[in-house]
Design a protein around this motif. Structure first.
Motif, PDB file in Angstrom:
ATOM      1  N   LYS A 104      17.632   2.177   3.754  1.00  0.00           N
ATOM      2  CA  LYS A 104      16.299   1.851   4.536  1.00  0.00           C
ATOM      3  C   LYS A 104      15.245   2.261   3.505  1.00  0.00           C
ATOM      4  CE  LYS A 104      14.351  -0.454   7.860  1.00  0.00           C
ATOM      5  NZ  LYS A 104      14.279  -1.741   7.819  1.00  0.00           N
ATOM      6  N   THR A 105      15.405   3.443   3.032  1.00  0.00           N
ATOM      7  CA  THR A 105      14.433   4.294   2.037  1.00  0.00           C
ATOM      8  C   THR A 105      14.199   3.276   0.942  1.00  0.00           C
ATOM      9  OG1 THR A 105      14.975   6.443   3.077  1.00  0.00           O
ATOM     10  CG2 THR A 105      13.587   6.390   0.975  1.00  0.00           C
ATOM     11  N   GLU A 106      15.422   3.017   0.035  1.00  0.00           N
ATOM     12  CA  GLU A 106      15.267   2.215  -0.883  1.00  0.00           C
ATOM     13  C   GLU A 106      14.436   0.758  -0.874  1.00  0.00           C
ATOM     14  OE1 GLU A 106      15.781   3.121  -4.188  1.00  0.00           O
ATOM     15  OE2 GLU A 106      16.192   5.015  -3.366  1.00  0.00           O
ATOM     16  N   GLU A 107      14.881   0.351   0.283  1.00  0.00           N
ATOM     17  CA  GLU A 107      14.093  -0.980   1.033  1.00  0.00           C
ATOM     18  C   GLU A 107      12.840  -0.853   1.004  1.00  0.00           C
ATOM     19  OE1 GLU A 107      14.183  -4.031   4.571  1.00  0.00           O
ATOM     20  OE2 GLU A 107      16.137  -2.845   4.194  1.00  0.00           O
ATOM     21  N   LEU A 108      12.376   0.253   1.467  1.00  0.00           N
ATOM     22  CA  LEU A 108      11.120   0.677   1.898  1.00  0.00           C
ATOM     23  C   LEU A 108      10.201   0.729   0.409  1.00  0.00           C
ATOM     24  CD1 LEU A 108      10.929   2.400   4.993  1.00  0.00           C
ATOM     25  CD2 LEU A 108      10.145   0.111   4.681  1.00  0.00           C
ATOM     26  N   LYS A 109      10.944   1.390  -0.296  1.00  0.00           N
ATOM     27  CA  LYS A 109      10.514   1.674  -1.895  1.00  0.00           C
ATOM     28  C   LYS A 109      10.210   0.434  -2.517  1.00  0.00           C
ATOM     29  CE  LYS A 109      12.028   6.391  -3.285  1.00  0.00           C
ATOM     30  NZ  LYS A 109      13.117   6.927  -4.156  1.00  0.00           N
ATOM     31  N   GLY A 110      11.116  -0.263  -2.490  1.00  0.00           N
ATOM     32  CA  GLY A 110      11.032  -1.568  -3.280  1.00  0.00           C
ATOM     33  C   GLY A 110       9.940  -2.497  -2.662  1.00  0.00           C
ATOM     34  N   GLU A 111       9.835  -2.436  -1.234  1.00  0.00           N
ATOM     35  CA  GLU A 111       8.738  -3.288  -0.908  1.00  0.00           C
ATOM     36  C   GLU A 111       7.493  -2.615  -1.149  1.00  0.00           C
ATOM     37  OE1 GLU A 111       9.102  -3.703   3.447  1.00  0.00           O
ATOM     38  OE2 GLU A 111      11.010  -4.667   3.240  1.00  0.00           O
ATOM     39  N   ALA A 112       7.469  -1.159  -1.147  1.00  0.00           N
ATOM     40  CA  ALA A 112       6.257  -0.713  -1.538  1.00  0.00           C
ATOM     41  C   ALA A 112       5.813  -0.801  -3.064  1.00  0.00           C
ATOM     42  CB  ALA A 112       6.172   0.803  -1.563  1.00  0.00           C
ATOM     43  N   LYS A 113       6.792  -0.758  -3.859  1.00  0.00           N
ATOM     44  CA  LYS A 113       6.503  -1.154  -5.332  1.00  0.00           C
ATOM     45  C   LYS A 113       6.264  -2.684  -5.701  1.00  0.00           C
ATOM     46  CE  LYS A 113       9.616   1.831  -7.816  1.00  0.00           C
ATOM     47  NZ  LYS A 113      10.818   2.011  -8.899  1.00  0.00           N
ATOM     48  N   GLY A 114       6.639  -3.610  -4.713  1.00  0.00           N
ATOM     49  CA  GLY A 114       6.212  -4.976  -4.937  1.00  0.00           C
ATOM     50  C   GLY A 114       4.932  -5.065  -4.428  1.00  0.00           C
ATOM     51  N   THR A 115       4.531  -4.604  -3.265  1.00  0.00           N
ATOM     52  CA  THR A 115       3.459  -4.603  -2.693  1.00  0.00           C
ATOM     53  C   THR A 115       2.118  -4.081  -4.019  1.00  0.00           C
ATOM     54  OG1 THR A 115       4.256  -4.317  -0.652  1.00  0.00           O
ATOM     55  CG2 THR A 115       1.772  -4.066  -0.649  1.00  0.00           C
ATOM     56  N   ALA A 116       2.486  -2.960  -4.246  1.00  0.00           N
ATOM     57  CA  ALA A 116       1.673  -2.325  -5.272  1.00  0.00           C
ATOM     58  C   ALA A 116       1.437  -3.054  -6.576  1.00  0.00           C
ATOM     59  CB  ALA A 116       2.172  -0.986  -5.797  1.00  0.00           C
ATOM     60  N   GLN A 117       2.350  -3.741  -6.977  1.00  0.00           N
ATOM     61  CA  GLN A 117       2.405  -4.691  -8.043  1.00  0.00           C
ATOM     62  C   GLN A 117       1.589  -6.058  -7.797  1.00  0.00           C
ATOM     63  OE1 GLN A 117       6.432  -5.572  -9.468  1.00  0.00           O
ATOM     64  NE2 GLN A 117       6.788  -3.719 -10.599  1.00  0.00           N
ATOM     65  N   GLU A 118       1.816  -6.544  -6.522  1.00  0.00           N
ATOM     66  CA  GLU A 118       1.182  -7.526  -6.125  1.00  0.00           C
ATOM     67  C   GLU A 118      -0.511  -7.245  -6.436  1.00  0.00           C
ATOM     68  OE1 GLU A 118       1.955  -9.420  -2.676  1.00  0.00           O
ATOM     69  OE2 GLU A 118       3.976  -9.751  -3.407  1.00  0.00           O
ATOM     70  N   ALA A 119      -0.529  -6.070  -5.689  1.00  0.00           N
ATOM     71  CA  ALA A 119      -2.242  -5.687  -5.761  1.00  0.00           C
ATOM     72  C   ALA A 119      -2.596  -5.413  -6.959  1.00  0.00           C
ATOM     73  CB  ALA A 119      -2.383  -4.325  -4.679  1.00  0.00           C
ATOM     74  N   ALA A 120      -1.840  -4.794  -7.834  1.00  0.00           N
ATOM     75  CA  ALA A 120      -2.432  -4.458  -9.354  1.00  0.00           C
ATOM     76  C   ALA A 120      -2.486  -5.831 -10.143  1.00  0.00           C
ATOM     77  CB  ALA A 120      -1.389  -3.709 -10.052  1.00  0.00           C
ATOM     78  N   GLY A 121      -1.689  -6.881  -9.719  1.00  0.00           N
ATOM     79  CA  GLY A 121      -1.787  -8.136 -10.617  1.00  0.00           C
ATOM     80  C   GLY A 121      -2.841  -8.954  -9.779  1.00  0.00           C
ATOM     81  N   LYS A 122      -3.518  -8.784  -8.794  1.00  0.00           N
ATOM     82  CA  LYS A 122      -4.456  -9.628  -8.527  1.00  0.00           C
ATOM     83  C   LYS A 122      -5.818  -9.363  -8.903  1.00  0.00           C
ATOM     84  CE  LYS A 122      -3.192 -10.840  -3.945  1.00  0.00           C
ATOM     85  NZ  LYS A 122      -3.556 -10.754  -2.652  1.00  0.00           N
TER      86      LYS A 122
END
Length: 122
Positions: A104-122
């Motif tokens: 679950k921790t790895e899953e949440l890390k992956g989601e956080a990275k994905g969200t961070a990349q989306e926010a950086a890419g916008k």
């Protein structure tokens, strides 16, 4: 015979008959060993006390033998085995939960990275 002689003879004859008519004496000359009521009661109580004590000792011995049998049987090892089994199950469950938590921790890390990349890419 004179009057006194006749009277004395009769009395001696009567006296010897009365001696012979006495109650027979026991063969033994020792005193009779009779117990009075107090002594008889004491003896009876001693016998009862002895019998009760013997039964109590038998009961104590039986209880100690039973305790030894319980200790000697596999009850102790069964309890130990069950405790080990429960311990193993608890360790397995802990490892399972640890794995789920790590996943679950790895899953949440992956989601956080994905969200961070989306926010950086916008």
């Amino acid at each position: 015979m004179s009057f006194l002689t006749q009277t004395a003879t009769r009395r001696v004859a009567m006296a010897s008959r009365s001696v012979m008519a006495q109650a027979p004496r026991p063969f033994s000359m020792a005193t009779r060993l009779q117990k009075n009521p107090v002594e008889a009661t004491k003896d009876t109580l001693k016998q009862v006390d002895r019998k009760v004590s013997d039964k109590l000792v038998d009961g104590i011995n039986a209880a100690s033998k039973t305790a030894e049998k319980v200790q000697d049987t596999n009850i102790g090892s069964k309890v130990k085995g069950t405790a080990e089994q429960v311990k193993g199950e608890a360790a397995g469950k802990a490892e399972e939960l640890k794995g789920k938590t790590a996943g679950k921790t790895e899953e949440l890390k992956g989601e956080a990275k994905g969200t961070a990349q989306e926010a950086a890419g916008k």
